[in-house]
Design an enzyme around this catalytic site. Structure first.
Site, PDB file in Angstrom:
ATOM      1  N   ASP A 197       0.792  -1.238  -0.022  1.00  0.00           N
ATOM      2  CA  ASP A 197       0.112  -0.047  -0.065  1.00  0.00           C
ATOM      3  C   ASP A 197       0.617   1.280   0.072  1.00  0.00           C
ATOM      4  OD1 ASP A 197      -2.089  -1.866   0.090  1.00  0.00           O
ATOM      5  OD2 ASP A 197      -2.782  -1.167   2.264  1.00  0.00           O
ATOM      6  N   ASP A 201     -15.473  -4.409  -1.424  1.00  0.00           N
ATOM      7  CA  ASP A 201     -14.897  -4.354   0.024  1.00  0.00           C
ATOM      8  C   ASP A 201     -16.167  -3.859   0.937  1.00  0.00           C
ATOM      9  OD1 ASP A 201     -12.314  -4.653  -0.797  1.00  0.00           O
ATOM     10  OD2 ASP A 201     -11.943  -2.814  -1.318  1.00  0.00           O
TER      11      ASP A 201
END
Length: 247
Positions: free
Chosen positions: A9, A131
């Site tokens: 990330d 998600d």
């Protein structure tokens, strides 16, 4: 055998991890994402889930140069997500070396455009990012909750041709408290035709084995690697054993 996909990330060009998607709760793990990617490659991994956190918040791709560096200097097959909101964002991602692109918010806000991408690039290259928090789809870097329920949402896209789906249980992401096995089991039962990529909460090999036992084909590993809960040397042995088994 379950596919192991490490995650990087990116925020401000650095390798970070969040806790439950909270941008204020971030921890920097490495200043050089390329070196992290090379370490994954050196230990037998061939996939990478690369997330542009700055892009997810800004609504357009930001860290495409990091993508380009990793794609140029490693052999990893990169799935890139975060901030993919337009044809231009998609073009940049693929031109900078992404093999696959994950669309999350765009699939909620502009279904027709997402389906155009699916038709143009194919189901192997366009991944649905679905998600969830409390059973609802979350978007815009997990900062906004939509009205969509997870399973009906994914089922509708599967019927439209989506194959690969990444589902992160946001409440578990970055917490090292175990993964949402029951959630993924329900998804596979309700929508067996998808290639489900589980994400969030993996803290040990037991979690990976639990996912494998219910038929989850792939799992994303993040903080468990960075915090040393799952060692790269162990991953290397797992990959080698898997390759030997397949052979």
């Amino acid at each position: 055998m379950i596919e192991l996909i490490p995650a990087i990330d990116i925020m401000n060009g650095r390798c970070v991890r969040l806790s439950r998607g909270d941008y204020s709760c971030r921890k920097i793990y490495d200043e050089n994402p390329l070196e992290v990617a090379k370490a994954f490659q050196d230990n037998g991994l061939n996939r990478l889930h690369l997330v542009d956190l700055d892009g997810a918040k800004a609504d357009h791709v930001v860290n495409y140069r990091t993508l380009e560096q990793i794609a140029t200097h490693t052999t990893l097959s990169v799935d890139f997500g975060g901030g993919i909101k337009s044809d231009e964002d998609l073009r940049i991602a693929f031109e900078c070396g992404a093999d696959m692109v994950t669309g999350g918010s765009i699939a909620v806000k502009n279904r027709s455009l997402f389906l155009q991408w699916l038709d143009r690039y194919g189901k192997e290259h366009i991944i649905l990012g679905a998600d969830t928090r409390d059973g609802k789809i979350s978007i815009n870097g997990w900062l906004e909750e939509s009205e969509w329920e997870l399973i009906p949402y994914v089922r509708e896209y599967a019927q439209a041709g989506v194959y690969k789906v990444i589902t992160t249980d946001i409440s578990r992401d970055g917490m090292l408290e175990g993964c949402a096995v029951n959630l993924y089991e329900s998804m596979l039962s309700e929508i067996p035709e998808i290639y489900l990529i589980a994400s969030g909460g993996v803290a040990s090999w037991n979690d990976i084995e639990s996912l494998q036992s219910i038929g989850v084909p792939a799992v994303i590993l993040g903080k468990s690697i960075y915090e040393g809960k799952i060692l790269l040397s162990e991953i290397s042995r797992f990959v080698a054993k898997n390759q030997s088994y397949v052979g």
